[in-house]
Design a protein around this motif. Structure first.
Motif, PDB file in Angstrom:
ATOM      1  N   ASP A 126       7.702 -44.789 -11.509  1.00  0.00           N
ATOM      2  CA  ASP A 126       7.683 -44.397 -10.095  1.00  0.00           C
ATOM      3  C   ASP A 126       6.882 -43.114  -9.956  1.00  0.00           C
ATOM      4  N   SER A 127       5.790 -43.186  -9.215  1.00  0.00           N
ATOM      5  CA  SER A 127       4.887 -42.034  -9.099  1.00  0.00           C
ATOM      6  C   SER A 127       5.474 -40.899  -8.273  1.00  0.00           C
ATOM      7  N   THR A 128       6.593 -41.147  -7.579  1.00  0.00           N
ATOM      8  CA  THR A 128       7.215 -40.088  -6.778  1.00  0.00           C
ATOM      9  C   THR A 128       8.310 -39.349  -7.542  1.00  0.00           C
ATOM     10  N   VAL A 129       8.571 -39.770  -8.778  1.00  0.00           N
ATOM     11  CA  VAL A 129       9.610 -39.142  -9.607  1.00  0.00           C
ATOM     12  C   VAL A 129       8.941 -38.393 -10.748  1.00  0.00           C
ATOM     13  N   TYR A 130       9.321 -37.133 -10.918  1.00  0.00           N
ATOM     14  CA  TYR A 130       8.739 -36.283 -11.955  1.00  0.00           C
ATOM     15  C   TYR A 130       9.800 -35.914 -12.991  1.00  0.00           C
ATOM     16  N   GLN A 131       9.341 -35.815 -14.242  1.00  0.00           N
ATOM     17  CA  GLN A 131      10.244 -35.459 -15.339  1.00  0.00           C
ATOM     18  C   GLN A 131       9.515 -34.547 -16.309  1.00  0.00           C
ATOM     19  N   SER A 132      10.225 -33.557 -16.851  1.00  0.00           N
ATOM     20  CA  SER A 132       9.621 -32.701 -17.870  1.00  0.00           C
ATOM     21  C   SER A 132       9.607 -33.445 -19.201  1.00  0.00           C
ATOM     22  N   PHE A 133       8.573 -33.207 -19.985  1.00  0.00           N
ATOM     23  CA  PHE A 133       8.465 -33.853 -21.293  1.00  0.00           C
ATOM     24  C   PHE A 133       8.252 -32.835 -22.403  1.00  0.00           C
ATOM     25  N   CYS A 134       8.188 -31.573 -22.019  1.00  0.00           N
ATOM     26  CA  CYS A 134       8.020 -30.492 -22.992  1.00  0.00           C
ATOM     27  C   CYS A 134       9.397 -30.037 -23.455  1.00  0.00           C
ATOM     28  N   SER A 135       9.597 -29.891 -24.755  1.00  0.00           N
ATOM     29  CA  SER A 135      10.921 -29.578 -25.298  1.00  0.00           C
ATOM     30  C   SER A 135      11.444 -28.229 -24.819  1.00  0.00           C
ATOM     31  N   THR A 136      10.535 -27.332 -24.407  1.00  0.00           N
ATOM     32  CA  THR A 136      10.978 -26.013 -23.954  1.00  0.00           C
ATOM     33  C   THR A 136      11.225 -25.976 -22.444  1.00  0.00           C
ATOM     34  N   CYS A 137      10.907 -27.078 -21.759  1.00  0.00           N
ATOM     35  CA  CYS A 137      11.133 -27.144 -20.312  1.00  0.00           C
ATOM     36  C   CYS A 137      12.171 -28.212 -20.038  1.00  0.00           C
ATOM     37  N   HIS A 138      13.366 -27.775 -19.702  1.00  0.00           N
ATOM     38  CA  HIS A 138      14.421 -28.732 -19.402  1.00  0.00           C
ATOM     39  C   HIS A 138      15.236 -28.213 -18.234  1.00  0.00           C
ATOM     40  N   LYS A 139      16.321 -28.915 -17.933  1.00  0.00           N
ATOM     41  CA  LYS A 139      17.082 -28.666 -16.715  1.00  0.00           C
ATOM     42  C   LYS A 139      17.496 -27.206 -16.555  1.00  0.00           C
ATOM     43  N   LYS A 140      17.793 -26.518 -17.658  1.00  0.00           N
ATOM     44  CA  LYS A 140      18.286 -25.150 -17.579  1.00  0.00           C
ATOM     45  C   LYS A 140      17.268 -24.117 -18.054  1.00  0.00           C
ATOM     46  N   ASN A 141      16.038 -24.551 -18.259  1.00  0.00           N
ATOM     47  CA  ASN A 141      15.021 -23.620 -18.739  1.00  0.00           C
ATOM     48  C   ASN A 141      13.670 -24.030 -18.154  1.00  0.00           C
ATOM     49  N   VAL A 142      13.333 -23.469 -16.991  1.00  0.00           N
ATOM     50  CA  VAL A 142      12.100 -23.829 -16.297  1.00  0.00           C
ATOM     51  C   VAL A 142      11.181 -22.612 -16.246  1.00  0.00           C
ATOM     52  N   GLU A 143       9.911 -22.828 -16.550  1.00  0.00           N
ATOM     53  CA  GLU A 143       8.910 -21.757 -16.506  1.00  0.00           C
ATOM     54  C   GLU A 143       8.923 -21.096 -15.126  1.00  0.00           C
ATOM     55  N   PRO A 144       8.871 -19.753 -15.065  1.00  0.00           N
ATOM     56  CA  PRO A 144       9.009 -19.043 -13.784  1.00  0.00           C
ATOM     57  C   PRO A 144       8.074 -19.528 -12.682  1.00  0.00           C
ATOM     58  N   ALA A 145       6.803 -19.741 -13.000  1.00  0.00           N
ATOM     59  CA  ALA A 145       5.855 -20.169 -11.964  1.00  0.00           C
ATOM     60  C   ALA A 145       6.232 -21.539 -11.407  1.00  0.00           C
ATOM     61  N   LEU A 146       6.605 -22.452 -12.299  1.00  0.00           N
ATOM     62  CA  LEU A 146       7.024 -23.783 -11.856  1.00  0.00           C
ATOM     63  C   LEU A 146       8.344 -23.701 -11.100  1.00  0.00           C
ATOM     64  N   HIS A 147       9.237 -22.865 -11.588  1.00  0.00           N
ATOM     65  CA  HIS A 147      10.536 -22.693 -10.931  1.00  0.00           C
ATOM     66  C   HIS A 147      10.344 -22.225  -9.485  1.00  0.00           C
ATOM     67  N   LYS A 148       9.436 -21.296  -9.265  1.00  0.00           N
ATOM     68  CA  LYS A 148       9.174 -20.773  -7.926  1.00  0.00           C
ATOM     69  C   LYS A 148       8.660 -21.892  -7.005  1.00  0.00           C
ATOM     70  N   ILE A 149       7.752 -22.693  -7.516  1.00  0.00           N
ATOM     71  CA  ILE A 149       7.199 -23.792  -6.721  1.00  0.00           C
ATOM     72  C   ILE A 149       8.294 -24.791  -6.354  1.00  0.00           C
ATOM     73  N   LEU A 150       9.131 -25.120  -7.324  1.00  0.00           N
ATOM     74  CA  LEU A 150      10.183 -26.109  -7.079  1.00  0.00           C
ATOM     75  C   LEU A 150      11.238 -25.579  -6.118  1.00  0.00           C
ATOM     76  N   MET A 151      11.553 -24.298  -6.217  1.00  0.00           N
ATOM     77  CA  MET A 151      12.533 -23.713  -5.295  1.00  0.00           C
ATOM     78  C   MET A 151      12.008 -23.756  -3.863  1.00  0.00           C
ATOM     79  N   GLU A 152      10.740 -23.415  -3.684  1.00  0.00           N
ATOM     80  CA  GLU A 152      10.138 -23.435  -2.348  1.00  0.00           C
ATOM     81  C   GLU A 152      10.035 -24.860  -1.813  1.00  0.00           C
ATOM     82  N   ALA A 153       9.662 -25.800  -2.677  1.00  0.00           N
ATOM     83  CA  ALA A 153       9.528 -27.193  -2.259  1.00  0.00           C
ATOM     84  C   ALA A 153      10.889 -27.794  -1.912  1.00  0.00           C
ATOM     85  N   SER A 154      11.906 -27.380  -2.642  1.00  0.00           N
ATOM     86  CA  SER A 154      13.261 -27.859  -2.363  1.00  0.00           C
ATOM     87  C   SER A 154      13.766 -27.300  -1.036  1.00  0.00           C
TER      88      SER A 154
END
Length: 440
Positions: A126-154
């Motif tokens: 499903d092209s509308t569903v996104y998932q992390s695939f990097c072992s250092t990026c998971h539900k409780k550990n998101v890169e700050p720049a990406l975290h900011k984008i996701l918080m604003e988008a949410s």
């Protein structure tokens, strides 16, 4: 599945020493202090290769993992499953289906694909569903720049932070053409609200029911935080789902019921260390009553999705079998729609399973006793009568699998199971049921 009952069920039957250890293990806010599943596994990546990861006498390991270590050579097919449970749950989110935000959505997709594709990408099904695939990026550990984008988008309503399993019931109802713009929808156990909001993106006639006051407030708060510009058409109720009033009938009913939550191990380390078969048997009868009521309040030719975040057939196929047995030809299990998450690895439902409870070693009665000398032992029962004679608690006949005459008619294989090792998800179960004629 979710509910305060699941917490009660997890601690039911534990010894006083075990409950003291549980209190010591977690802070007042519920966060893990020590002994979580990840630390107890030690070297997860070498699980296949090493026999020294979890020793039989390793007191720091979760008991279930110690047990797996002892049987691993005869149960090698379980290794990928245990490996998957030992890893943190990936970050997942989906783009909301809102026609009013197409320009903003297009800009967000470009940003994600251009600057953050090394961390998150659309899933293949499903092209509308996104998932992390990097072992250092998971539900409780998101890169700050990406975290900011996701918080604003949410906050603006562009995305919903939601797990893959949680998306399945509403996705199937939409893809099957059962949940449309004109559908009246009841979410029987609505908090924390992810499925309610997912359905609300399509239909504007939704009743979100939640019996617990604090969870109801959390549900309302989630709707307010969702970024959706209007909640007109969304009604809140506070009934016991198992006796939800039948004055009005709905086109679609979502029944994501209270469950033991053993499929949430990857996001809740407590789930594994507190696992006990008693949790499932304690909740089974409630789950049956909720599904029965869901089928009463849905319209004839309407659809019910029944789901849990549990692996246990006692909470899944056994519940579906119980209502099929009771309502006979008035209800049927429906196949998963081909156009809902095509390419997602889904496992079939099962028609045979074992029923167990457990015994723990006797304690001395000393309140200062810290550890029990013997492990918890599972007891298996071939029949309802065997269990009754042995004094099993919360025993009902519907815990056992269908007989050979019932199995072909129940078609439990059409249920859907999500296993964590298949596509890096949590554990989940969904069954789609159609009401063919009226029932009492």
């Amino acid at each position: 599945g979710h509910n305060n009952n699941s917490t009660i069920a997890r601690t039911a039957g534990q010894s006083r020493a075990a409950k003291r250890r549980r209190r010591k293990k977690f802070k007042n806010d519920g966060s893990v202090v020590e002994g979580d599943i990840f630390s107890s596994l030690k070297s997860v990546d070498s699980l296949k290769k090493s026999s020294e990861i979890i020793g039989d006498n390793d007191d720091n390991a979760v008991p279930i993992l110690r047990a797996f270590h002892r049987i691993r050579r005869s149960c090698q097919n379980l290794t990928p499953f245990v490996e998957a449970l030992s890893r943190p749950l990936p970050l997942t989110f989906r783009l909301r289906h809102l026609s009013s935000q197409q320009n903003q959505r297009h800009a967000l997709v470009n940003e994600l694909l251009s600057n953050h594709s090394h961390l998150v990408r659309p899933v293949i099904y499903d092209s509308t569903v996104y998932q992390s695939f990097c072992s250092t990026c998971h539900k409780k550990n998101v890169e700050p720049a990406l975290h900011k984008i996701l918080m604003e988008a949410s906050a603006s309503g562009l995305i919903a932070r939601q797990e893959i399993g949680s998306m399945l019931p509403v996705s199937a109802l939409i893809s099957g053409g059962w949940l449309t713009k004109k559908s009246t929808v009841l979410d029987m156990c609505a908090s924390p609200g992810s499925k309610t909001l997912q359905a609300f993106e399509i239909s504007k006639y939704i009743v979100a029911n939640e019996i617990h006051p604090t969870r109801l407030e959390a549900l309302k708060s989630a709707v307010e935080r969702s970024g959706l510009k209007s909640s007109k058409g969304l009604t809140y109720t506070q009934f016991d789902a198992s006796v939800f009033p039948c004055q009005k009938r709905f086109d679609v009913v979502i029944a994501d019921v209270p469950c033991s939550g053993d499929g949430t191990v990857r996001k809740d380390p407590r789930a594994l260390s507190l696992w006990n078969p008693h949790a499932a048997t304690l909740l089974h009868s409630l789950q049956v009553r909720i599904l029965e009521q869901a089928l009463r309040v849905v319209k004839v030719e309407g659809m019910v999705s029944y789901s849990t975040c549990s692996f246990n057939p006692i909470e899944n196929e056994a519940v579906v079998a119980a209502v099929l047995r009771k309502f006979s030809t008035a209800v049927e299990v429906v196949e998963w729609p081909d156009n809902s998450f095509p390419g997602l690895i889904r496992r079939s439902g099962v028609s045979d399973w074992l029923v167990a409870d457990c015994t723990s070693s006797a304690t001395t009665g000393d309140e200062n006793q810290e550890e029990e000398t013997n492990p918890v032992v599972l007891r298996w029962y071939d029949s309802y009568n065997d269990a009754v004679n042995a004094g099993m608690e919360n025993v009902v006949e519907t815990l056992w699998p269908p007989n050979s005459d019932e199995t072909p008619n129940f078609r439990l294989h059409t249920c859907t199971r999500l296993w964590p090792q298949d596509q890096d998800t949590g554990g989940f179960f969904v069954s789609l049921l159609k009401k063919k004629r009226d029932i009492n």
